[in-house]
Design a protein around this motif. Structure first.
Motif, PDB file in Angstrom:
ATOM      1  N   LYS A  19      -3.797 -15.668  31.764  1.00  0.00           N
ATOM      2  CA  LYS A  19      -3.524 -16.305  30.052  1.00  0.00           C
ATOM      3  C   LYS A  19      -5.463 -17.654  30.678  1.00  0.00           C
ATOM      4  O   LYS A  19      -6.140 -17.711  29.552  1.00  0.00           O
ATOM      5  CB  LYS A  19      -3.025 -17.287  30.679  1.00  0.00           C
ATOM      6  N   SER A  20      -5.000 -17.901  31.643  1.00  0.00           N
ATOM      7  CA  SER A  20      -6.817 -19.071  31.788  1.00  0.00           C
ATOM      8  C   SER A  20      -7.436 -17.960  31.369  1.00  0.00           C
ATOM      9  O   SER A  20      -8.748 -18.541  30.799  1.00  0.00           O
ATOM     10  CB  SER A  20      -6.328 -19.881  33.047  1.00  0.00           C
ATOM     11  N   SER A  21      -7.828 -17.234  31.913  1.00  0.00           N
ATOM     12  CA  SER A  21      -9.059 -15.638  32.415  1.00  0.00           C
ATOM     13  C   SER A  21      -9.650 -16.406  30.647  1.00  0.00           C
ATOM     14  O   SER A  21     -10.640 -15.696  30.410  1.00  0.00           O
ATOM     15  CB  SER A  21      -8.635 -15.011  32.711  1.00  0.00           C
ATOM     16  N   SER A  37      -4.501 -21.761  39.688  1.00  0.00           N
ATOM     17  CA  SER A  37      -3.486 -21.201  39.214  1.00  0.00           C
ATOM     18  C   SER A  37      -3.012 -22.780  38.654  1.00  0.00           C
ATOM     19  O   SER A  37      -3.516 -23.326  39.537  1.00  0.00           O
ATOM     20  CB  SER A  37      -2.558 -21.159  40.278  1.00  0.00           C
ATOM     21  N   THR A  38      -2.856 -22.354  37.144  1.00  0.00           N
ATOM     22  CA  THR A  38      -3.287 -23.515  36.392  1.00  0.00           C
ATOM     23  C   THR A  38      -1.389 -24.518  37.306  1.00  0.00           C
ATOM     24  O   THR A  38      -1.092 -24.030  36.740  1.00  0.00           O
ATOM     25  CB  THR A  38      -2.819 -23.361  35.107  1.00  0.00           C
ATOM     26  N   ILE A  39      -1.848 -25.742  36.274  1.00  0.00           N
ATOM     27  CA  ILE A  39      -0.807 -26.771  36.711  1.00  0.00           C
ATOM     28  C   ILE A  39      -0.504 -27.908  36.149  1.00  0.00           C
ATOM     29  O   ILE A  39      -1.774 -27.965  34.944  1.00  0.00           O
ATOM     30  CB  ILE A  39      -1.468 -27.600  37.992  1.00  0.00           C
ATOM     31  N   TRP A  60      -3.520 -24.395  24.538  1.00  0.00           N
ATOM     32  CA  TRP A  60      -2.342 -25.053  24.990  1.00  0.00           C
ATOM     33  C   TRP A  60      -2.440 -23.693  26.195  1.00  0.00           C
ATOM     34  O   TRP A  60      -1.343 -22.237  25.849  1.00  0.00           O
ATOM     35  CB  TRP A  60      -1.100 -25.091  24.919  1.00  0.00           C
ATOM     36  N   ASP A  61      -2.702 -24.142  26.895  1.00  0.00           N
ATOM     37  CA  ASP A  61      -3.186 -22.904  28.324  1.00  0.00           C
ATOM     38  C   ASP A  61      -1.504 -23.218  29.114  1.00  0.00           C
ATOM     39  O   ASP A  61      -1.930 -24.159  29.614  1.00  0.00           O
ATOM     40  CB  ASP A  61      -3.902 -22.958  29.277  1.00  0.00           C
ATOM     41  N   THR A  62      -0.872 -22.474  29.186  1.00  0.00           N
ATOM     42  CA  THR A  62       0.312 -22.909  30.328  1.00  0.00           C
ATOM     43  C   THR A  62       0.535 -22.441  31.556  1.00  0.00           C
ATOM     44  O   THR A  62       0.124 -21.368  31.967  1.00  0.00           O
ATOM     45  CB  THR A  62       1.871 -22.735  29.407  1.00  0.00           C
ATOM     46  N   ALA A  63       1.156 -23.226  32.472  1.00  0.00           N
ATOM     47  CA  ALA A  63       0.397 -22.755  33.849  1.00  0.00           C
ATOM     48  C   ALA A  63       2.274 -21.794  34.117  1.00  0.00           C
ATOM     49  O   ALA A  63       3.620 -22.106  33.806  1.00  0.00           O
ATOM     50  CB  ALA A  63       1.176 -23.936  35.284  1.00  0.00           C
TER      51      ALA A  63
HETATM   52 MG    MG Z   1      -4.034 -20.211  34.287  1.00  0.00          MG
END
Ligand code: MG
Ligand code: GTP
Length: 170
Positions: A19-21, A37-39, A60-63
């Protein structure tokens, strides 16, 4: 005249699906091999021009870690669009994606534009989830589906562009 649309978009999916990438590729044109890893969640914005409109995505990039699951409704509530991400080399991540789809169908905004991203398409040699299986699933559920690679920059701008085209016009 040219319309200006603000659209809240949420990314959901298993830990490590990318997701973040995908967001980093879309917003900054970058890729990080050891993305952390997203917090909680992270916020980004990016604008896309389609024929008749300029769409400003509020992203919104969720964890993906399960302990953050209870926060997700805060991010998908009122969202105009969602990208549900899985990793084509990881069948468990596809199962997790299907659960997100069920949750959004039950709790999300009824005219939300939902896209399914089969990410890490560059890792074709390690593929475990077939394109055909996902295509059938996506069709049954009225989702828009693309295989993407944040690493190789494949179909990343495209998936956001396709969502922008599908958003209801004011
Ligand atoms: Mg992430
Ligand atoms: P959480 O924040 O923990 O939920 O994970 P995430 O979904 O945001 O995944 P993230 O973007 O952090 O990516 C996880 C790992 O996969 C990182 O090491 C990335 O470099 C890698 N990765 C992400 N996208 C791709 C891709 O398209 N191809 C390849 N080969 N690796 C990728």
């Amino acid at each position: 005249g040219n319309k200006s649309i603000n659209a809240k978009l949420v990314l959901l999916g298993d830990v490590g699906a990318g997701k973040s990438s995908l967001v980093l590729r879309f917003v900054k044109g970058q890729f990080i091999e050891f993305q952390e890893s997203t917090i909680g969640a992270a916020f980004f914005s990016q604008t896309v021009a389609v024929n008749d409109a300029t769409v400003k995505f509020e992203i919104w990039d969720t964890a993906g870690q399960e302990r953050y699951h209870s926060l997700a409704p805060m991010y998908y509530r009122g969202a105009a669009a969602a990208i549900i991400v899985y990793d084509i080399t990881n069948p468990a991540s596809f199962e997790r994606a299907k659960k997100w789809v069920l949750e959004l169908q039950a709790q999300g905004n009824s005219n939300m534009v939902m896209a399914l991203a089969g990410n890490k398409a560059d890792l074709a040699d390690s593929r475990k989830v077939t394109t055909e299986a996902t295509q059938a699933y996506a069709q049954e559920n009225g989702l828009f589906f693309m295989e993407t690679s944040a690493k190789a920059a494949t179909n990343v701008n495209d998936i956001f562009y396709e969502i922008a085209k599908r958003l209801p016009r004011l």
